[in-house]
Design a protein around this motif. Structure first.
Motif: not given
Length: 965
Positions: A851-855, A864-865, A873-882, A884-895
């Motif tokens: 995640l840090a590398l992707g940012e 990032l994907v 998978r872990l259920g760490a939803h705060g980090l998952r959303r983070q 996902g937001n970075r993928l959207r910023t990059l114009g990438a498709k969020v899984p």
């Protein structure tokens, strides 16, 4: 009746004449409704005045399939009806075909290790499928004097748990324990663990004990069980006047007038046992007459001299003198077997033929009853106590002395003698300075110490009372007392006798053992400075074994003497080893020491040497593997710890030992946590927590608490995390830092960032010498960056960089590279962090680095994907959303999240989820679905992870949306 005759009656004649029709012995038994032993063999009598209490217990049994374990604690004064209530409960449950295990104890029973648990299991009538499990449980409870105590105790617990689990698989069951205050401490210790492990089963524990009694073992049992089960307290109050009147009528076999009922009620204080005895005495003293088919007093109330105690003794007053003497002798035995008749005759100073006849009279009068295979006892403890105290202290001591003398004589002739029974009679009769008694008590303690340490500790205490303050034997007894208390997981109690023993013990093996036990006990209760001082003193006295030197070296770190610890490491490593056992202990401690000093390459080396020292001995090999697995797992050495745990578990299957369970539990949970198997970690915590708590393994318990707090927080389950955060922090110097990291994350999630920052700063130490300091400092740096405090972040990074070369574990290297890469916006360092985590098996740390590398880099969409998927998978939803937001910023498709269709959840998970949607609380859900509240927490954690939610509200919204499709 003449005035003279009436005066004689009021003076309690020994041969009463009554106006009322005499009752047969059978009728008298029917009339008695007060306490009688659960297995006295008497015919059932009507329970008077206890219908609400009986209903309350039976209701709890009915609800047990939904609630799991429930404890009902019945208390009251002697004779108030506790045993009668338990007997009626047993009868009703048998009628319902519920499983019933019942036991009753007494003063003598308290000295029989595991006697209460054995009695419970023996009382169980089981169908054929359970007969083998019952036999296995009884066999496992046979005390071994050669087997390792941890292995023996663990196996015994497992067998009892298996029996109860199978017994309650298709029906509720009840454990009925009468006279809980007289249950032996070893049974209490075993029950504490067993009940915690079956807390989800439809089981009710009903105990009866006297009011205003305080037994540490009983309090510990109830306190620990109350953490995982509902505890209902029932204090039996005196009977009402109407209930007393009905009892008097059953004794006199005729209606009674109000004045007679009031008089009996007043004199008995509403106690049903004394109601019966006083009514019987009034009849036998001819103090009751019948007018118009209604009984009334024949004399004025103030002319009657009849107290509760006198009423009890009236039961034996009509007996012939010889029979009464035999009853007194039985009171000294407490429980007697038929093969002890000759000894009973000697104690009573009567011919054996006379004693045989008198004993039969006691049985016919229902004063003594058969108690299954344990011999004969009084039908009610109050009768035995009254007779025992009637004897007088000097005579009691004399009678105990006669019994012990005979048992000693039999023993000298090679006849079989129960050592613990002999020890009890000597304890009651021996005078101060009696060396024979001291020797027997010490021998009994030595025999019991391996598998019944609570009993052994009590025997040591009594032996010490008999010895003069300056007796040379005191040091050996104090040493034994210290070691058995330490073995019984009573570190606080082991310290004082151990220190006293060390004042006079000469240098040698015994002194080393005691010193080691005291140091370990001081360490366990958090008195590390005193432990350090004692270790220093032992070393200053002269040469000590390498094991104590290694123990002292670890204490140096705990007392912030890191430089001294570093200098000791090489020296201790070169010390001679006297035995395989010592070698295992030495290198275990050195593995821990090198881990605390961040020399993790040497940690692995020392762990390997500990294993090689085991010399192929299974128990030593298991110890080396289990302990060192926990050390390397907590250091983040995932691959090393994994093979050690696997091999240890294979060895457990081979040798059948249950030792070092706490260490293996901590290892497995830590490995599942670091390896990204969070559901498995939570399952393991639920499964192993009872064992760890029962063993008072503070370090392992701290690991389980810290790991669960971390997982719950990252998953956003702050309601569950709040309970964990409120628990006391671990005392262990290294685990307290792991806990601080998890607690800081919880505070951050709650928005208490300043408190979290202060907690982290306090935990790291001035030179970053504290355990997990890399993790702690890295989180501080991230908080500084988030709050725009760049200079503070750079300053902290410089401190971290200064020690980076000494931190060789994959966890430390990953953390240092990740946070350095974030501060410097260095993609190459972050890629190294990802690689380091992947090689080390650190799945969560790998995803955080990704995640840090992707940012930092816009070219890392696949990375990032992968991070997004891992957090999902872990259920760490705060980090998952983070992510996902970075993928959207990059114009990438969020899984796309996995389908939230009902089929995603198992049937059990779906049932839980629907009840949450309806607004039910965890306890209510547990009751509805026949689970424990803890099980519901585990299910909710899985549901949150699968549906990508982090709260009950989000879960309800998801389910609402699913229903609208």
């Amino acid at each position: 009746m003449t005035d003279r005759a009436r005066k004689a009656a009021l003076a309690e004649p020994s041969h009463p004449h009554g106006r009322l029709r005499r009752c047969s012995a059978e009728a008298r038994r029917e009339a008695v409704i007060a306490d009688t032993p659960l297995h006295a063999g008497t015919r059932r009598t009507e329970l008077r005045g206890r219908e609400p209490e009986l209903r309350a217990v039976l209701d709890r049994v009915d609800a047990a399939p939904a609630t799991g374990l429930v404890v009902v604690q019945v208390s009251g004064e002697p004779g108030i009806g506790k045993t009668s209530l338990l007997a009626e409960i047993a009868r009703r449950l048998h009628e319902r075909h519920a499983g019933v295990l019942a036991s009753a104890s007494d003063v003598l029973g308290k000295r029989i290790p595991y006697g209460a648990v054995v009695a419970l299991i023996r009382s169980l009538g089981v169908p054929v499928p359970l007969d083998k499990l019952r036999a296995d449980a009884l066999a496992a409870l046979e005390i071994s004097v050669t087997e390792d105590s941890g292995a023996w105790f663990g196996r015994a617990c497992d067998r009892v748990v298996r029996l109860l689990t199978e017994l309650t698989a298709t029906r509720p069951a009840a454990l009925l324990i009468d006279d809980l205050d007289h249950v032996d401490d070893d049974s209490l210790a075993l029950l504490t663990l067993v009940l915690r492990r079956v807390s989800a089963a439809p089981l009710v524990l009903v105990t009866a004990s006297r009011s205003h009694t305080s037994e540490p073992g009983v309090e510990s049992l109830l306190d620990r069980v109350e953490q995982h089960a509902e505890v209902v307290r029932i204090d039996l109050a005196p009977l009402s006047g109407a209930d007393v009147a009905r009892i008097v009528e059953s004794v006199l076999q005729t209606p009674v007038d109000d004045a007679l009922a009031r008089e009996v009620h007043q004199r008995s204080d509403g106690n049903p046992f004394f109601v019966t005895e006083i009514a019987r005495s009034l009849r036998e003293l001819d103090l009751v007459t019948v007018d118009n088919n209604r009984a009334r007093l024949a004399v004025p109330p103030d002319a009657i001299r009849l107290t509760r105690r006198e009423a009890v003794l009236r039961r034996v007053a009509p007996l012939e003198n010889d029979t009464r003497l035999v009853a007194r002798a039985v009171a000294v035995f407490r429980r007697v077997r038929l093969d002890q008749i000759s000894l009973l005759a000697r104690v009573a100073s009567l011919p054996e033929s006379t004693v045989v006849s008198a004993f039969d009279d006691l049985l016919r009068a229902h004063i003594v009853v058969h108690d299954d295979d344990r011999g004969y006892r009084f039908s009610h403890a109050l009768v035995g106590e009254a007779l025992y105290h009637e004897v007088g202290p000097a005579q009691r001591r004399h009678l105990h002395s006669l019994i012990s003398a005979r048992l000693l004589e039999d023993r000298s002739q090679g006849l079989p003698v129960d050592l613990l029974q002999l020890a009890w009679h000597l304890a009651e009769s021996a005078a101060p300075g009696d060396r024979v008694a001291v020797t027997v008590l010490a021998e009994a303690a030595s025999v019991a110490r391996a598998t019944a340490p609570e009993t052994a500790a009590a025997l040591c205490a009594r032996a010490l009372q008999l010895l003069p303050r300056n007796a040379p034997e005191r040091s050996d007894l104090l040493a034994l007392q210290c070691r058995v208390l330490a073995r019984a997981s009573r570190p606080a109690l082991a310290i004082d006798p151990g220190l006293a023993a060390l004042e006079s013990l000469a240098p040698g093996q015994e002194r080393t053992r005691v010193a080691t036990a005291v140091i370990a006990s001081l360490f366990s209760v958090g008195r590390t400075a005193e432990a350090m001082a004692l270790a220093d003193d032992e070393v200053a006295r002269g040469p000590v074994p390498a094991s104590l030197e290694a123990q002292r070296a670890v204490l140096l770190v705990y007392n912030n003497r890191h430089d001294d610890a570093i200098s000791e490491l090489d020296r201790i490593e070169a010390l001679p080893i006297s035995s395989p056992a010592e070698g295992v202990i030495v290198f275990e401690h050195l593995a821990m020491l090198s881990s605390l000093l961040f020399q993790h390459d040497r940690t692995v080396e020392h762990a390997n040497r500990a294993l090689s020292c085991s010399d192929g001995q299974p128990m030593l090999e298991l110890q080396a593997l289990s302990v060192c697995a926990s050390i390397t797992a907590l250091a983040g050495l995932v691959h090393d710890a994994s093979w050690r745990v696997r091999r240890a578990e294979e060895l457990v299957d081979q040798v059948g030992s249950h030792g070092f369970r706490a260490e293996r539990a901590a290892s497995r949970v830590a490995l599942d946590w670091l390896g990204g198997r969070w559901d498995a970690a939570l399952d393991g915590i639920g499964r192993w927590l009872p064992d760890v708590e029962a063993a008072q393994a503070d370090q392992a318990l701290g690991v389980l608490q810290a790991v669960e707090l971390s997982i719950r927080t990252w998953r956003g389950e702050l309601d569950v995390a709040a309970r964990l955060a409120s628990l006391p922090a671990p005392q262990s110097v290294n685990i307290s830092k792991l806990h601080a990291a998890a607690l800081a994350e919880y505070l951050i999630a709650r928005g208490e960032v300043d408190s979290a920052y202060a907690l982290l700063a306090d935990a790291i130490g001035t030179r970053l010498e504290a355990a997990y300091s890399c993790v702690l400092v890295a989180r501080m740096i991230e908080l500084d960056l988030e709050r725009g405090r760049t200079e503070a972040a750079l300053e902290a990074l410089d401190r971290l960089s200064a020690v980076s070369s000494t931190r060789v574990s994959p966890w430390s290297r990953t953390t240092i590279r990740r946070v350095t890469g974030v501060v410097r916006q260095d993609a190459d360092l972050l890629r190294e962090a990802v690689s380091e985590a992947a090689l080390g098996g650190l799945e969560f740390e790998k995803a955080r680095a990704q995640l840090a590398l992707g940012e930092v880099s816009s070219d890392e969409v696949p990375t990032l994907v992968e991070a997004y998927t891992a957090f999902q998978r872990l259920g760490a939803h705060g980090l998952r959303r983070q992510a996902g937001n970075r993928l959207r910023t990059l114009g990438a498709k969020v899984p796309r999240a996995r389908s939230k269709a009902p089929g995603l959840l198992t049937e059990a998970e779906e049932n839980v989820a629907r009840l949450v949607q309806q607004g039910m609380r965890n306890r209510d859900i547990a009751a509805a679905l026949h689970y424990s509240p803890r099980t519901i927490e585990v299910y909710l954690s899985r549901i949150y992870a699968k549906l990508h939610v982090s709260s009950r509200l989000e879960l309800a919204r998801v389910l609402d949306a699913m229903q609208q499709r």
